[in-house]
Design a protein around this motif. Structure first.
Motif, short mmCIF file in Angstrom:
data_model
loop_
_atom_site.label_atom_id
_atom_site.label_comp_id
_atom_site.label_asym_id
_atom_site.label_seq_id
_atom_site.Cartn_x
_atom_site.Cartn_y
_atom_site.Cartn_z
N LEU A 28 -4.80 -11.36 -23.91
CA LEU A 28 -4.83 -9.95 -23.52
C LEU A 28 -3.95 -9.79 -22.29
N ALA A 29 -2.87 -9.05 -22.45
CA ALA A 29 -1.93 -8.81 -21.35
C ALA A 29 -1.14 -7.55 -21.67
N HIS A 30 -0.75 -6.84 -20.64
CA HIS A 30 0.08 -5.64 -20.81
C HIS A 30 -0.59 -4.64 -21.75
N ASP A 31 -1.91 -4.52 -21.61
CA ASP A 31 -2.70 -3.50 -22.32
C ASP A 31 -2.80 -3.72 -23.82
N ARG A 32 -2.63 -4.96 -24.28
CA ARG A 32 -2.82 -5.24 -25.70
C ARG A 32 -3.12 -6.72 -25.91
N TRP A 33 -3.72 -7.02 -27.08
CA TRP A 33 -3.95 -8.41 -27.47
C TRP A 33 -2.71 -8.94 -28.20
N TRP A 34 -2.31 -10.14 -27.84
CA TRP A 34 -1.14 -10.78 -28.44
C TRP A 34 -1.55 -12.07 -29.13
N PRO A 35 -1.13 -12.30 -30.37
CA PRO A 35 -1.16 -13.68 -30.89
C PRO A 35 -0.29 -14.55 -29.97
N PHE A 36 -0.67 -15.80 -29.81
CA PHE A 36 -0.04 -16.61 -28.77
C PHE A 36 1.48 -16.68 -28.89
N GLN A 37 1.99 -16.89 -30.08
CA GLN A 37 3.45 -17.00 -30.22
C GLN A 37 4.16 -15.70 -29.84
N GLU A 38 3.56 -14.59 -30.17
CA GLU A 38 4.16 -13.31 -29.79
C GLU A 38 4.12 -13.13 -28.28
N PHE A 39 3.03 -13.55 -27.66
CA PHE A 39 2.96 -13.45 -26.20
C PHE A 39 4.06 -14.30 -25.56
N MET A 40 4.25 -15.50 -26.07
CA MET A 40 5.23 -16.40 -25.49
C MET A 40 6.66 -15.93 -25.70
N ILE A 41 6.93 -15.35 -26.86
CA ILE A 41 8.32 -15.00 -27.20
C ILE A 41 8.61 -13.53 -26.92
N LYS A 42 7.82 -12.64 -27.48
CA LYS A 42 8.09 -11.22 -27.27
C LYS A 42 7.77 -10.77 -25.85
N ALA A 43 6.65 -11.25 -25.31
CA ALA A 43 6.28 -10.90 -23.94
C ALA A 43 6.79 -11.91 -22.92
N GLN A 44 7.51 -12.95 -23.40
CA GLN A 44 8.13 -13.97 -22.56
C GLN A 44 7.12 -14.69 -21.67
N GLY A 45 5.85 -14.74 -22.12
CA GLY A 45 4.82 -15.45 -21.37
C GLY A 45 4.54 -14.87 -19.99
N ALA A 46 4.88 -13.61 -19.80
CA ALA A 46 4.75 -12.99 -18.48
C ALA A 46 3.34 -12.44 -18.26
N GLY A 47 2.81 -12.68 -17.08
CA GLY A 47 1.51 -12.15 -16.72
C GLY A 47 1.64 -10.78 -16.07
N PRO A 48 0.54 -10.28 -15.55
CA PRO A 48 -0.74 -10.99 -15.45
C PRO A 48 -1.49 -11.00 -16.79
N VAL A 49 -2.31 -12.04 -16.96
CA VAL A 49 -3.17 -12.17 -18.12
C VAL A 49 -4.55 -11.64 -17.77
N ASP A 50 -5.10 -10.84 -18.67
CA ASP A 50 -6.42 -10.25 -18.44
C ASP A 50 -7.54 -10.99 -19.16
N GLU A 51 -7.23 -11.64 -20.27
CA GLU A 51 -8.26 -12.37 -21.02
C GLU A 51 -7.58 -13.35 -21.96
N LEU A 52 -8.34 -14.38 -22.33
CA LEU A 52 -7.85 -15.42 -23.23
C LEU A 52 -8.97 -15.75 -24.18
N GLU A 53 -8.65 -15.84 -25.47
CA GLU A 53 -9.69 -16.21 -26.44
C GLU A 53 -9.12 -17.17 -27.47
N PHE A 54 -10.01 -17.98 -28.00
CA PHE A 54 -9.65 -18.91 -29.08
C PHE A 54 -10.47 -18.48 -30.30
N ARG A 55 -9.91 -17.57 -31.04
CA ARG A 55 -10.64 -16.97 -32.15
C ARG A 55 -10.96 -18.02 -33.21
N GLY A 56 -12.22 -18.12 -33.56
CA GLY A 56 -12.66 -19.05 -34.59
C GLY A 56 -13.14 -20.38 -34.05
#
Length: 298
Positions: free
Chosen positions: A137-165
């Motif tokens: 959860l960053a930039h007001d939305r939930w990101w699948p990890f690869q999208e966060f790393m590539i589309k959001a360039q891994g930029a924070g701040p991070v608001d939440e982290l979950e390991f679904r399943g």
């Protein structure tokens, strides 16, 4: 046994291969980054580790050496958004993995077939055969990890982290068997929260490590207090932990017997040594020192 995810863990695993040999090496890989895309199933961390062990890692640090990108170029020509770059041979692995999974194979079996095909004799085990997905959860939305790393360039701040399943996903029988047979358990110098975190979040995994009769040590991903690659700093800040050996030890509180780092920590015994792995000699040296340190704690 090495728990790994990302480049740092893969490099250490390659060093361990020189130290203990392929018949003794077991690497448990994070699968929280897995993604289905382009009609295939991509398992980035198990594949990255396999490429390193096969000495087929490309100089850019990911993918197979000398791979081509004709399919990606073709997709772009068709107007497809290619945000996740995948080489042609890499895509072939993803297509075959998905074919096997749809045919009833476990993720463990599919990875084993890829490992064998690339000539690797060591065991590279996906952490679980059940789907676990890292979400940020960053930039007001939930990101699948690869999208966060590539589309959001891994930029924070991070608001939440979950390991679904993860809460209902168990480690595979092969992983549990390897844990029981290990002489030592080494947590690689990977991002402790998003690369190792999904492994530790598996149902029963923390208990299995705590009840292990062998020493558990972690190798710090920090080099002189700095991050060489990836958003470790972003996630450490989210967790409220300092970017230091004490912070890394804090990630593994109650789990590790020692830490390998280039700076001391107060909570656990520390092997103070260089953790930089710029070449094969440094990888082997760090692996050898880490294993000796771990066994000395037993």
């Amino acid at each position: 046994m090495v728990l790994a995810g990302g480049t740092g863990g893969a490099k250490l695993a390659r060093g361990m291969l020189e130290v203990v040999g392929p018949d003794e090496l077991v690497v448990v890989a994070n699968t929280g980054d897995d993604i289905e895309i382009y009609g295939g199933y991509v398992s980035p961390d198990p594949d990255l580790i396999t490429f390193w062990l096969a000495d087929q890692i490309d100089e850019r640090g990911w993918g197979l050496a000398g791979d081509t990108f004709a399919v990606m170029e073709g997709l772009r020509e068709l107007g497809v958004e290619v945000w996740f770059n995948l080489g042609d041979r890499d895509l072939a692995l993803a297509l075959e993995r998905l074919r096997m999974l749809r045919g009833g194979a476990r993720l463990t079996d599919a990875q084993a077939a890829i490992v064998r095909a690339l000539g690797v004799r060591a065991n590279v085990l996906p952490m679980s055969d059940y789907p676990v997905r890292t979400r940020v959860l960053a930039h007001d939305r939930w990101w699948p990890f690869q999208e966060f790393m590539i589309k959001a360039q891994g930029a924070g701040p991070v608001d939440e982290l979950e390991f679904r399943g993860a809460a209902t996903a168990s480690a595979t029988p092969e992983v549990l068997e390897a844990l029981a047979a290990a002489r030592a358990i080494v947590i690689g110098p990977s991002n402790p929260l998003v690369s190792i975190g999904p492994i530790l979040a598996l149902c029963g995994m923390r208990d299995a490590l705590r009840s292990s009769q062998v020493p558990v040590v972690a190798v710090s991903p920090l080099v002189e207090g700095t991050v060489l690659k990836g958003p470790t700093d972003v996630f450490m800040q989210w967790a409220g932990l300092p970017l230091s050996s004490d912070g890394i030890a804090g990630c593994y509180e109650g789990l590790i017997d020692g830490l390998v780092a280039d700076q001391l920590a107060g909570a656990v015994p520390v092997l103070e040594t260089s953790v930089l792995m710029d070449g094969p000699e440094q990888r082997s040296r760090l692996a050898r020192e880490t294993l000796k340190f771990a066994l000395g704690l037993g």
